[in-house]
Design a protein around this motif. Structure first.
Motif, PDB file in Angstrom:
ATOM      1  N   MET A  83      -0.637   9.316  -3.551  1.00 29.42           N
ATOM      2  CA  MET A  83       0.637   8.720  -3.933  1.00 29.42           C
ATOM      3  C   MET A  83       0.474   7.232  -4.202  1.00 29.42           C
ATOM      4  N   LYS A  84       1.063   6.785  -5.303  1.00 28.54           N
ATOM      5  CA  LYS A  84       1.055   5.363  -5.613  1.00 28.54           C
ATOM      6  C   LYS A  84       2.234   4.683  -4.923  1.00 28.54           C
ATOM      7  N   GLN A  85       1.963   3.517  -4.342  1.00 30.17           N
ATOM      8  CA  GLN A  85       2.998   2.736  -3.685  1.00 30.17           C
ATOM      9  C   GLN A  85       2.947   1.296  -4.194  1.00 30.17           C
ATOM     10  N   THR A  86       4.105   0.692  -4.308  1.00 31.28           N
ATOM     11  CA  THR A  86       4.169  -0.729  -4.624  1.00 31.28           C
ATOM     12  C   THR A  86       4.995  -1.421  -3.545  1.00 31.28           C
ATOM     13  N   PHE A  87       4.374  -2.385  -2.894  1.00 34.63           N
ATOM     14  CA  PHE A  87       5.040  -3.164  -1.857  1.00 34.63           C
ATOM     15  C   PHE A  87       5.442  -4.514  -2.444  1.00 34.63           C
ATOM     16  N   ILE A  88       6.701  -4.871  -2.266  1.00 35.13           N
ATOM     17  CA  ILE A  88       7.193  -6.149  -2.774  1.00 35.13           C
ATOM     18  C   ILE A  88       7.798  -6.908  -1.596  1.00 35.13           C
ATOM     19  N   ALA A  89       7.036  -7.871  -1.082  1.00 34.98           N
ATOM     20  CA  ALA A  89       7.498  -8.676   0.050  1.00 34.98           C
ATOM     21  C   ALA A  89       8.130  -9.961  -0.462  1.00 34.98           C
ATOM     22  N   GLU A  90       8.970 -10.551   0.385  1.00 38.81           N
ATOM     23  CA  GLU A  90       9.576 -11.830   0.019  1.00 38.81           C
ATOM     24  C   GLU A  90       8.498 -12.872  -0.264  1.00 38.81           C
ATOM     25  N   GLN A  91       7.440 -12.832   0.536  1.00 40.92           N
ATOM     26  CA  GLN A  91       6.335 -13.775   0.372  1.00 40.92           C
ATOM     27  C   GLN A  91       5.033 -13.040   0.658  1.00 40.92           C
ATOM     28  N   VAL A  92       3.982 -13.385  -0.085  1.00 40.28           N
ATOM     29  CA  VAL A  92       2.662 -12.780   0.104  1.00 40.28           C
ATOM     30  C   VAL A  92       1.626 -13.890   0.232  1.00 40.28           C
ATOM     31  N   PHE A  93       0.788 -13.769   1.257  1.00 37.20           N
ATOM     32  CA  PHE A  93      -0.401 -14.617   1.349  1.00 37.20           C
ATOM     33  C   PHE A  93      -1.593 -13.739   1.016  1.00 37.20           C
TER      34      PHE A  93
ATOM     35  N   ILE B  64       2.413  -5.613  -4.793  1.00 36.89           N
ATOM     36  CA  ILE B  64       1.073  -5.120  -4.451  1.00 36.89           C
ATOM     37  C   ILE B  64       1.101  -3.604  -4.571  1.00 36.89           C
ATOM     38  N   SER B  65       0.366  -3.082  -5.521  1.00 33.08           N
ATOM     39  CA  SER B  65       0.350  -1.635  -5.761  1.00 33.08           C
ATOM     40  C   SER B  65      -0.903  -1.020  -5.161  1.00 33.08           C
ATOM     41  N   VAL B  66      -0.698   0.091  -4.462  1.00 30.86           N
ATOM     42  CA  VAL B  66      -1.750   0.715  -3.656  1.00 30.86           C
ATOM     43  C   VAL B  66      -1.890   2.178  -4.050  1.00 30.86           C
ATOM     44  N   GLU B  67      -3.138   2.612  -4.161  1.00 33.34           N
ATOM     45  CA  GLU B  67      -3.437   4.026  -4.391  1.00 33.34           C
ATOM     46  C   GLU B  67      -4.726   4.369  -3.670  1.00 33.34           C
ATOM     47  N   ASP B  68      -4.717   5.496  -2.959  1.00 32.24           N
ATOM     48  CA  ASP B  68      -5.893   5.952  -2.207  1.00 32.24           C
ATOM     49  C   ASP B  68      -6.439   4.866  -1.290  1.00 32.24           C
ATOM     50  N   GLY B  69      -5.525   4.115  -0.671  1.00 32.08           N
ATOM     51  CA  GLY B  69      -5.928   3.136   0.323  1.00 32.08           C
ATOM     52  C   GLY B  69      -6.375   1.796  -0.207  1.00 32.08           C
ATOM     53  N   GLN B  70      -6.445   1.663  -1.533  1.00 35.85           N
ATOM     54  CA  GLN B  70      -6.917   0.415  -2.129  1.00 35.85           C
ATOM     55  C   GLN B  70      -5.837  -0.250  -2.960  1.00 35.85           C
TER      56      GLN B  70
ATOM     57  N   LEU C  73      -5.922  -9.886  -0.063  1.00 33.86           N
ATOM     58  CA  LEU C  73      -5.048  -8.947  -0.766  1.00 33.86           C
ATOM     59  C   LEU C  73      -5.275  -9.153  -2.253  1.00 33.86           C
ATOM     60  N   LYS C  74      -6.329  -8.522  -2.750  1.00 30.14           N
ATOM     61  CA  LYS C  74      -6.758  -8.635  -4.142  1.00 30.14           C
ATOM     62  C   LYS C  74      -7.000  -7.241  -4.703  1.00 30.14           C
ATOM     63  N   VAL C  75      -7.026  -7.118  -6.005  1.00 30.41           N
ATOM     64  CA  VAL C  75      -7.382  -5.835  -6.614  1.00 30.41           C
ATOM     65  C   VAL C  75      -8.783  -5.442  -6.164  1.00 30.41           C
ATOM     66  N   GLY C  76      -8.905  -4.222  -5.679  1.00 27.95           N
ATOM     67  CA  GLY C  76     -10.178  -3.735  -5.159  1.00 27.95           C
ATOM     68  C   GLY C  76     -10.307  -3.833  -3.655  1.00 27.95           C
ATOM     69  N   SER C  77      -9.430  -4.615  -3.009  1.00 26.83           N
ATOM     70  CA  SER C  77      -9.461  -4.733  -1.555  1.00 26.83           C
ATOM     71  C   SER C  77      -8.820  -3.514  -0.905  1.00 26.83           C
ATOM     72  N   GLN C  78      -9.247  -3.205   0.319  1.00 27.91           N
ATOM     73  CA  GLN C  78      -8.548  -2.178   1.083  1.00 27.91           C
ATOM     74  C   GLN C  78      -7.164  -2.705   1.428  1.00 27.91           C
ATOM     75  N   ALA C  79      -6.168  -1.828   1.384  1.00 35.60           N
ATOM     76  CA  ALA C  79      -4.783  -2.235   1.611  1.00 35.60           C
ATOM     77  C   ALA C  79      -4.478  -2.312   3.103  1.00 35.60           C
ATOM     78  N   ASP C  80      -5.182  -3.237   3.774  1.00 36.24           N
ATOM     79  CA  ASP C  80      -4.931  -3.547   5.183  1.00 36.24           C
ATOM     80  C   ASP C  80      -4.014  -4.760   5.213  1.00 36.24           C
ATOM     81  N   MET C  81      -2.785  -4.584   5.681  1.00 41.54           N
ATOM     82  CA  MET C  81      -1.767  -5.611   5.510  1.00 41.54           C
ATOM     83  C   MET C  81      -0.901  -5.701   6.765  1.00 41.54           C
ATOM     84  N   VAL C  82      -0.357  -6.893   6.980  1.00 40.91           N
ATOM     85  CA  VAL C  82       0.520  -7.136   8.118  1.00 40.91           C
ATOM     86  C   VAL C  82       1.773  -7.839   7.612  1.00 40.91           C
ATOM     87  N   LEU C  83       2.925  -7.314   8.001  1.00 42.72           N
ATOM     88  CA  LEU C  83       4.200  -7.944   7.649  1.00 42.72           C
ATOM     89  C   LEU C  83       4.669  -8.783   8.832  1.00 42.72           C
ATOM     90  N   LEU C  84       4.876 -10.079   8.581  1.00 40.49           N
ATOM     91  CA  LEU C  84       5.330 -11.008   9.610  1.00 40.49           C
ATOM     92  C   LEU C  84       6.773 -11.414   9.348  1.00 40.49           C
TER      93      LEU C  84
END
Length: 376
Positions: free
Chosen positions: A1-11, A22-28, A346-357
């Motif tokens: 499943m494709k997901q797109t996360f849109i946060a108020e702010q991204v670092f 940030i669009s994610v597919e298969d963990g990346q 958080l770049k294209v090709g990175s694993q989608a390991d993310m933290v929302l603060l």
């Protein structure tokens, strides 16, 4: 499943963005934009790269040494996920070779299973210096043998880190460990400067909890601390809890080292993620929590109840570093130390390991490979 996360702010690991998809597919991460067919999720807060902790003895009431199982390792990871840790090295402190074998087997199973966040293993000991042993049990501190070398040389453990005292391990053995794809860290050591430099030249690349349990820096004897701070190439783990290292000493090391060579670690023990009054036993010695400090009843500091978001915020509040640099010290720099180039950004090709603060810089959600593993 494709997901797109849109946060108020991204670092993204380098700079802040507003409303960056940030669009994610298969963990990346596959795009820094919306993509056709993706499920969009709006996130209130700041999305940052997931934290990586290379020294995690325990959490959630579990100590790796006493629960060498996949379930125990996963419980430790779950405890730390609530504080933003998305990758960690379960850390075994000094013990007998049978416990080392059990821990290695459990880590190998967790790595093969794909247990969330398990990146490998850190053996902190047993080849340490008795004068700088801290709470490590003297009865298990010993010279390296073929039995330990066989464990360290396994190729099914993911990323391998071994902390040793270079006065008790020869440069030839350090070279052999490096050749076996071990990242050698120096620590719990009373070595003189020249011995430390020789170990670095043999391939050691890190220092375990800088300043703590190592020969100090003085005017005519730089010791391990001096060699660690002088080195332009070696990484230093730093415990920023206000107890292990004075803020001024931490600031001196960060100012002296090249940017990117000081990383945050927790040295966490079982009480992380547990009630305030949690106590535990370490090799038969009771360890008592007093607020954010752990002491053995014999007096020594006994690891930490520090967590990664706590370390990040302490780095800002105690040391005066910019928030973005504290985030890099918790994510990008440890990723570089262990050679996981697909993490820490958080770049294209990175694993989608993310933290929302949230606005108070506390963790609201933690994602590993785009899947939520903690929600406040």
């Amino acid at each position: 499943m494709k997901q797109t996360f849109i946060a108020e702010q991204v670092f993204d690991g380098e700079r802040f963005h507003q409303q960056l998809p940030i669009s994610v597919e298969d963990g990346q991460i596959v795009a820094l934009d919306t993509v056709k067919g993706a499920v969009e999720t709006q996130l209130p807060g700041t999305l940052v790269p997931g934290f990586i902790d290379v020294q995690v003895n325990g959490g959630g009431g579990i100590l790796l040494n006493t629960d060498c199982t996949v379930a125990g390792i996963e419980a430790i990871g779950q405890a730390h996920a609530q504080y933003g840790t998305t990758g960690y090295l379960p850390t075994l402190i000094t013990d007998n070779v049978e416990v080392m074998q059990h821990a290695a087997d459990a880590v190998a199973q967790a790595v093969a299973k794909g247990s969330a966040g398990v990146l490998g293993v850190h053996f902190e000991g047993p080849h340490l210096s008795i004068p700088k042993k801290g709470v490590h049990p003297q009865s298990h501190i010993r010279r390296i043998s073929d039995a330990e070398l066989a464990i360290f040389s396994r190729d099914d453990l993911g990323t391998k880190v071994v902390t040793l005292a270079p006065e008790n391990v020869s440069v030839d053995v350090i070279k052999a460990l490096v050749a076996a794809d071990v990242r050698v860290c120096l620590g719990h050591s009373n070595a003189d400067y020249d011995t430390v430099v020789a170990a670095l030249e043999a391939g050691a690349t890190g220092f375990t909890h800088l300043y703590n349990a190592m020969s100090p820096l003085s005017s005519r004897d730089p010791g391990m601390v001096g060699a660690a701070i002088e080195s332009q190439d070696a990484w230093c783990g730093l415990i920023v809890d206000g107890h292990h290292v004075h803020p001024a000493a931490a600031k001196v090391a960060i100012a002296a080292k090249p940017q990117g060579k000081v990383m945050l670690v927790t040295d966490a023990m079982p009480p992380v993620g547990m009630p305030e009054n949690a106590t535990f036993e370490l090799f038969g010695i009771e360890v008592v929590r007093q607020g954010d400090k752990l002491n053995a009843v014999t007096g020594e500091l006994a690891g930490c109840v520090l967590d990664m978001i706590g370390a990040v915020n302490n780095t800002v509040n105690m040391l005066g570093l910019p928030f973005e640099e504290a985030l890099r010290m918790a994510a990008l720099y440890p990723a570089e130390f262990i050679g996981h180039q697909q993490r820490g950004l958080l770049k294209v090709g990175s694993q989608a390991d993310m933290v929302l603060l949230n606005q108070q810089r506390q963790v609201e959600q933690t994602y590993i490979g785009g899947k939520i593993v903690f929600q406040k």
